[in-house]
Design a protein around this motif. Structure first.
Motif, PDB file in Angstrom:
ATOM      1  N   ASN A   1       0.832  -1.320   0.098  1.00 30.72           N
ATOM      2  CA  ASN A   1      -0.070   0.008   0.023  1.00 30.72           C
ATOM      3  C   ASN A   1       0.776   1.169  -0.044  1.00 30.72           C
ATOM      4  OD1 ASN A   1      -1.584   2.348   0.905  1.00 30.72           O
ATOM      5  ND2 ASN A   1      -3.230   0.560   1.550  1.00 30.72           N
ATOM      6  N   ARG A   2       1.014   2.032  -1.144  1.00 27.79           N
ATOM      7  CA  ARG A   2       1.803   3.015  -1.413  1.00 27.79           C
ATOM      8  C   ARG A   2       3.145   2.680  -0.862  1.00 27.79           C
ATOM      9  NH1 ARG A   2      -3.279   4.234  -0.019  1.00 27.79           N
ATOM     10  NH2 ARG A   2      -4.294   5.944  -1.280  1.00 27.79           N
TER      11      ARG A   2
ATOM     12  N   GLN B   1       3.595   0.595  -7.533  1.00 26.64           N
ATOM     13  CA  GLN B   1       3.301   1.904  -7.833  1.00 26.64           C
ATOM     14  C   GLN B   1       4.365   2.949  -8.190  1.00 26.64           C
ATOM     15  OE1 GLN B   1       0.987   3.327  -4.665  1.00 26.64           O
ATOM     16  NE2 GLN B   1       1.094   5.441  -4.961  1.00 26.64           N
TER      17      GLN B   1
ATOM     18  N   SER C   1      -7.157  -2.040   1.753  1.00 21.63           N
ATOM     19  CA  SER C   1      -7.210  -0.456   1.467  1.00 21.63           C
ATOM     20  C   SER C   1      -6.904  -0.236   0.094  1.00 21.63           C
ATOM     21  CB  SER C   1      -6.712   0.413   2.354  1.00 21.63           C
ATOM     22  OG  SER C   1      -7.296   1.663   2.203  1.00 21.63           O
ATOM     23  N   GLN C   2      -6.111   0.556  -0.284  1.00 21.69           N
ATOM     24  CA  GLN C   2      -5.716   0.924  -1.867  1.00 21.69           C
ATOM     25  C   GLN C   2      -5.396  -0.380  -2.231  1.00 21.69           C
ATOM     26  OE1 GLN C   2      -1.665   1.686  -2.361  1.00 21.69           O
ATOM     27  NE2 GLN C   2      -1.942   3.141  -3.998  1.00 21.69           N
ATOM     28  N   SER C   3      -4.408  -1.238  -1.797  1.00 22.83           N
ATOM     29  CA  SER C   3      -3.968  -2.446  -2.540  1.00 22.83           C
ATOM     30  C   SER C   3      -5.094  -3.452  -2.492  1.00 22.83           C
ATOM     31  CB  SER C   3      -2.748  -3.028  -1.594  1.00 22.83           C
ATOM     32  OG  SER C   3      -2.831  -3.062  -0.319  1.00 22.83           O
TER      33      SER C   3
ATOM     34  N   ARG D   1      -8.141  -2.610  -3.165  1.00 21.95           N
ATOM     35  CA  ARG D   1      -8.887  -2.112  -4.470  1.00 21.95           C
ATOM     36  C   ARG D   1      -7.988  -2.234  -5.683  1.00 21.95           C
ATOM     37  NH1 ARG D   1      -8.281   2.957  -4.812  1.00 21.95           N
ATOM     38  NH2 ARG D   1      -7.203   3.590  -2.865  1.00 21.95           N
TER      39      ARG D   1
ATOM     40  N   GLY E   1      -9.284   1.589  -8.591  1.00 23.80           N
ATOM     41  CA  GLY E   1      -8.374   2.609  -8.462  1.00 23.80           C
ATOM     42  C   GLY E   1      -8.081   3.542  -9.562  1.00 23.80           C
TER      43      GLY E   1
ATOM     44  N   GLY F   1      -2.242   6.970  -5.937  1.00 22.60           N
ATOM     45  CA  GLY F   1      -2.632   7.186  -4.685  1.00 22.60           C
ATOM     46  C   GLY F   1      -3.986   7.670  -4.182  1.00 22.60           C
TER      47      GLY F   1
ATOM     48  N   ALA G   1      -8.249   8.113  -3.890  1.00 29.52           N
ATOM     49  CA  ALA G   1      -9.003   6.923  -3.495  1.00 29.52           C
ATOM     50  C   ALA G   1     -10.407   7.202  -3.719  1.00 29.52           C
ATOM     51  CB  ALA G   1      -8.891   6.799  -1.997  1.00 29.52           C
TER      52      ALA G   1
ATOM     53  N   VAL H   1     -12.375   5.762  -9.666  1.00 30.55           N
ATOM     54  CA  VAL H   1     -12.062   4.620  -8.542  1.00 30.55           C
ATOM     55  C   VAL H   1     -13.284   3.639  -8.410  1.00 30.55           C
ATOM     56  CG1 VAL H   1     -11.631   4.448  -6.178  1.00 30.55           C
ATOM     57  CG2 VAL H   1     -10.283   5.903  -7.418  1.00 30.55           C
TER      58      VAL H   1
ATOM     59  N   ARG I   1     -16.674   3.793   1.748  1.00 30.40           N
ATOM     60  CA  ARG I   1     -16.028   2.955   0.628  1.00 30.40           C
ATOM     61  C   ARG I   1     -17.109   2.338  -0.134  1.00 30.40           C
ATOM     62  NH1 ARG I   1     -13.374   5.177  -1.504  1.00 30.40           N
ATOM     63  NH2 ARG I   1     -13.367   3.491  -3.010  1.00 30.40           N
TER      64      ARG I   1
END
Length: 647
Positions: free
Chosen positions: A105-106, A148, A290-292, A294, A327, A337, A339, A350, A385
């Motif tokens: 994640n980031r 990323q 979370s981000q990862s 997605r 994303g 990055g 969301a 997204v 979300r």
């Protein structure tokens, strides 16, 4: 826990060990440059750089935006590379035979914090803390791979993508709270020199109003085109700069990197780098939070679970706290990055359909590479979300079924981003209410083992646990029967998710031609119903929620409140303790039973927690080995929340 000790004096920082694969044609991993090998107790730690090359003419790669415009090598392939942190078991007899591959994640981990209580202070790969080492203890091969392109080395694992020589439209959003003075807006990409006069800046106070253009004389574009300066702010709202930029990273190659590395671990030549013990690499489970998470939804949706040869990359996926989102991962001038509107990265590509398994898994089913999936939601996924879209009809009028190959587990009352104890409202005070501190850790540890057992066909996992419309457990937020708690009033609004049109080319080429996108009607997003305590009625009830000391909510309210933008608290939940005694709750007008009306004291409370933990063990949502830690955590909660005077 200090589990990593430097061995082999000849392997020092700065020495690069290059190992070319024995048969590069067997996978899209071209080579792995091992930079460091260390002892990690039961495992060997490997720090490396993975080099890839893909054929842009193959069907498996045609969905990567601008791949056909990327520079090619002498063989006609497009090259890219990723940082890798890898832990391989030393003893084949103790290896589980499964890889736990986290999509970082980031640039950094999430699993080590959630599963093992790790806290990172230095994100260079040789310094990552593994916490209590749960995954290694369980015999997994563990891998973390960068994907990323805009992550810097100080932020964690990096990824190098080629630049496509294209020009296109970019929009940067900036949220500003009314204050005196100027406003500076950094731009993600720099405005191209030839098109700077066409740059525009607009402002709006609500997302459902037309943006208002700001006169050019009130703002300036920096000489390098990489930032914008507004002489004087115009209030609380959203500034949006729209400009032309040149040179777009081929961001979608991050999806290919994860696909091809997972495939290499299973199918690469025996004896090649990291393939020295093939028996430890029989199955690959992907994890994203979370981000990862997605990222993994988009990965499956867009057909990346089939490699260039049609083989399955992942056998199983744990997609955690992603809600309904994908994303900004695979389009021209991507912003990975970002969301989505519910967390103030405004109107990005997204939260786009399909949301349910029927559409999400269509390409994997057609290619016969459908992974077994565990989705996990915190309460915040429904509030911030759009989680309900994953299991309701498009109109939000009824329940939509999950696939037979999927399970959805709602961890009732947990926040997306957990706070700690003692109770806090943020530092400095950021929220109107205490930050929700409920922990996903112990249930998640059991679930990852349940998933691995399912992937190896040892046992069926527990049935899904999530709120259903048909049972009255999933409702519009206006219909939530929240208790009367004067110190914790119920939310008066929630974030919206809009239908968005990015232009006629977006679906086929991933090129955005309309910025900001045209918005249609918002989707109907629903939230879990609550009980008389204000706690979610459905889902897996963690001990702290089953035996509560207060209300655990998936939402909070920011200071200052951004109500016009329908923004609550992003990914932070709220907590409000029960009154200590009946007299105190009567005085405050709190309808919830007090601590003293629920428990005779701490021993009674801990006894009830023990019974709740036993229920979870029987349901396979908690490991019996973790029950003592659950009780220790419960005692800390009691000591932190309950006022003096109760035993």
């Amino acid at each position: 826990m200090a589990i990593v000790k430097r061995v082999a004096a000849s392997l020092t920082i700065g020495i690069l060990l290059v190992l070319t694969l024995a048969n590069a044609s067997s996978a899209e991993v071209v080579r792995i440059d091992v930079r460091q090998r260390d002892d990690a107790g039961t495992h060997e730690r490997v720090i490396a750089r993975v080099y890839f090359a893909v054929d842009p003419t193959l069907a498996a790669n045609r969905g990567i935006a601008d791949l056909d415009r990327a520079p090619r090598n002498a063989d006609g392939k497009v090259e890219f590379s990723s940082d890798l942190l890898f832990f391989r078991p030393k003893d084949a007899r103790k290896a589980r035979g499964a890889v736990f591959l986290e999509v970082v994640n980031r640039g950094r981990d999430q699993s080590l914090a959630i599963l093992s209580g790790a806290q990172q202070r230095d994100l260079s790969p040789e310094s990552w803390n593994l916490g209590d080492g749960f995954l290694l203890e369980q015999g997994f091969t563990v891998a973390f791979l960068g994907w990323q392109f805009d992550v810097r080395p100080s932020q964690g694992l990096t990824f190098s993508a080629p630049i496509a020589p294209v020009e296109g439209l970019v929009r940067d959003s900036h949220i500003e709270v009314a204050r005196s003075g100027s406003v500076d807006i950094p731009l993600t990409y720099c405005a191209s020199e030839s098109a700077r006069t066409s740059t525009t800046l607009t402002f709006r106070t609500r997302m459902d109003e037309t943006p208002r253009p700001l006169p050019h004389e009130t703002w300036q574009l920096a000489s390098d085109g990489c930032s914008l300066h507004l002489v004087s702010g115009v209030g609380t709202g959203v500034y949006e700069a729209v400009y032309q930029a040149k040179g777009s990273p081929v961001a979608g190659l991050g999806l290919a990197a994860i696909r091809d590395f997972a495939s290499y671990l299973k199918h690469g030549p025996d004896g090649a780098t990291l393939r020295e013990m093939p028996a430890a690499l029989q199955r690959v489970i992907g994890y994203g939070y979370s981000q990862s998470g997605r990222f993994l939804r988009e990965f499956v949706r867009d057909g990346f679970n089939a490699d260039e040869r049609g083989r399955a990359a992942f056998d199983g996926l744990m997609i955690s706290s992603a809600g309904a989102g994908g994303g900004s991962f695979n389009h021209r001038f991507a912003m990975p990055g970002q969301a989505g509107n519910s967390v103030l990265s405004i109107l990005r590509p997204v939260d786009l359909p399909p949301f349910t398994d029927e559409g999400l898994l269509a390409k994997a089913r057609a290619a016969k590479v459908t992974p077994k999936i565990f989705y996990t939601f915190s309460s915040t996924e429904y509030w911030a979300r759009a989680g309900s879209l994953t299991h309701t009809t498009e109109q939000g009028s009824g329940d939509a079924p999950m696939a037979a190959t999927s399970r959805l587990y709602f961890l009732a009352g947990t926040p997306h981003s957990s706070g700690g104890l003692p109770l806090t409202k943020g530092r400095p005070e950021q929220f109107h209410h205490f930050v929700n501190f409920a922990q996903q850790r112990w249930v998640t540890r059991a679930l990852i083992l349940d998933l691995e057992a399912w992937v190896r066909n040892e046992s069926e996992p527990p049935a899904s646990q999530y709120p259903l419309m048909s049972k009255g457990e999933l409702v519009p937020f206006e219909d939530v029967r929240f208790p009367k708690v004067p110190s914790f009033p119920f939310a008066t609004y929630m974030p919206r998710v809009w239908r968005m049109d990015f232009g006629p080319q977006y679906e086929t080429t991933r090129v955005i031609s309309i910025e900001p996108p045209r918005t249609g009607d918002p989707f109907r997003v629903l939230v879990p119903q609550v009980n008389a305590d204000g706690n979610d009625v459905s889902g897996i009830r963690l001990p702290e929620v089953a035996v509560p000391l207060g209300t655990y909510a998936g939402w909070n309210v920011t200071i200052p409140q951004l109500s016009e933008l329908r923004y609550l608290s992003g990914l932070v939940g709220g907590f409000e303790p029960f009154a200590p005694t009946k007299a105190q709750r009567d005085m405050s007008g709190d309808s919830r039973l007090s601590i003293a009306e629920r428990y005779t004291g701490r021993p009674d409370y801990l006894d009830k927690v023990t019974r709740a933990a036993g229920d979870l063990v029987r349901q396979r949502f908690l490991r019996v080995e973790d029950v003592p830690a659950v009780l220790q955590a419960a005692e800390r909660m009691w000591n932190a929340v309950v006022a003096d005077g109760l035993p």
